[in-house]
Enzyme design. Structure first.
Site, PDB file in Angstrom:
ATOM      1  N   GLY A  95       0.814  -1.210   0.000  1.00  0.00           N
ATOM      2  CA  GLY A  95       0.000   0.000   0.000  1.00  0.00           C
ATOM      3  C   GLY A  95       0.844   1.255   0.000  1.00  0.00           C
ATOM      4  CB  THR A 143       2.296   5.776  -2.653  1.00  0.00           C
ATOM      5  OG1 THR A 143       2.413   6.676  -1.539  1.00  0.00           O
ATOM      6  CG2 THR A 143       0.893   5.197  -2.685  1.00  0.00           C
ATOM      7  CG  HIS A 162      -3.349  13.266   0.274  1.00  0.00           C
ATOM      8  ND1 HIS A 162      -3.470  13.429  -1.083  1.00  0.00           N
ATOM      9  CD2 HIS A 162      -3.815  12.020   0.561  1.00  0.00           C
ATOM     10  CE1 HIS A 162      -3.990  12.325  -1.618  1.00  0.00           C
ATOM     11  NE2 HIS A 162      -4.203  11.449  -0.637  1.00  0.00           N
ATOM     12  CG  HIS A 163      -2.021  13.602   5.915  1.00  0.00           C
ATOM     13  ND1 HIS A 163      -0.683  13.416   6.139  1.00  0.00           N
ATOM     14  CD2 HIS A 163      -2.465  12.488   5.284  1.00  0.00           C
ATOM     15  CE1 HIS A 163      -0.330  12.227   5.679  1.00  0.00           C
ATOM     16  NE2 HIS A 163      -1.393  11.643   5.150  1.00  0.00           N
ATOM     17  CE  LYS A 176       0.049  11.158  -0.730  1.00  0.00           C
ATOM     18  NZ  LYS A 176       0.415   9.789  -0.376  1.00  0.00           N
ATOM     19  N   GLY A 209      -0.098   8.992  -5.259  1.00  0.00           N
ATOM     20  CA  GLY A 209      -0.158   7.846  -6.165  1.00  0.00           C
ATOM     21  C   GLY A 209      -1.539   7.715  -6.791  1.00  0.00           C
TER      22      GLY A 209
END
Ligand code: NAP
Length: 230
Positions: free
Chosen positions: A77, A79, A135-136, A139, A145
């Site tokens: 998972g 990326t 995103h937060h 990241k 991704g």
């Protein structure tokens, strides 16, 4: 199954909870216990049936190389490594292991990819397009991704003579779990497509179900091609 979970961060910790709820034995390894892949030797992995990786772009490639060399199936998972997908596919095939990956393991985003693929027809009718992702603030990789996967399906679905990458704009703010938007615009109108993750639950459910699906299989799989079989 006997699962080794790499990463006990925001997503990994939830993957562990889901896997235990679904009756699996889960051993979790964080950064301190895995310096230079020390937790991933053939001896340490002997009884492990599948390794699930939700670590970071900076270390995931080394984890993949160690686990595949030890003959272990993997669900990845994390990326930031998809530019090396061809090399990893060859590595997996040469070791005869099973491997499944996704920039996003949620069923909702995989449906969204299909919606985006259908909407790519607009590019044959004088529309222009853009992708936005939020995103937060912590990241590590940009663009996400998932945004790159959206860009790829739209490119592949647009007319052969007009294949282009839509521009991706990334925002990093607060604690946003993950929001992706595709905006298609013509002189006449504007189409908005949006997927907004409310929590990390969808990623965790998808990753554990992918591990169950992978049991006993060999080969290199993209989750977007198999999620309907789960
Ligand atoms: N495919 C999907 O559906 C999906 C969904 C969400 C996120 N992601 C991706 O998954 C990754 C993790 O995201 P996140 O938000 O959960 O990040 P996070 O909260 O920062 O967690 C990352 C974890 O990786 C651990 N780690 C770092 N190096 C390690 C090593 N060498 N061995 C074992 N563990 C190690 C860290 O452990 P310590 O705490 O011990 O330092 C940390 O807990 C990112 O690449 C993100 O883009 C994918």
């Amino acid at each position: 199954m006997n699962i080794l979970l790499l990463g006990r961060g925001k997503t990994g910790s939830l993957v562990g909870e889901v896997a235990r709820q679904r009756g699996h034995d889960v051993q979790v390894v964080g950064a301190a216990e895995n310096v230079n892949c020390s937790a991933l030797t053939a001896e340490r992995l002997r009884d492990v049936e599948v390794v699930i990786d939700f670590t970071l772009p900076s270390c995931v490639t080394a984890h993949i190389e160690a686990c595949v060399a030890a003959g272990k199936n993997m669900v990845v998972g994390a990326t930031g490594w998809h530019g090396e997908a061809d090399r990893i596919r060859k590595l997996v095939e040469s070791h005869g292991t099973g491997f499944i990956y996704a920039a996003n393991f949620s069923v909702g985003v995989n449906l969204f990819l299909e919606v985006a693929r259908a909407a790519a027809a607009a590019l044959r009718h004088d529309y222009s397009g853009q992708i936005f992702e939020r995103h937060h603030a912590h990241k590590q990789d940009a663009p996400s991704g998932t945004a790159i996967a959206i860009q790829r399906v739209i490119r592949e679905a647009s007319a052969e003579d007009k294949q282009e990458n839509l521009e991706i704009t990334s925002f990093r703010e607060g604690d946003v779990v993950g929001m992706h938007e595709v905006v298609l615009e013509s002189a006449a109108d504007r189409i908005y497509l949006c997927h907004d993750a409310k929590s990390r639950q969808g990623f965790a459910d998808g990753a554990v179900r992918a591990a169950e699906w992978l049991a006993g299989k060999k080969g290199f799989y993209d989750f977007k091609d198999v999620w309907r079989e789960l």
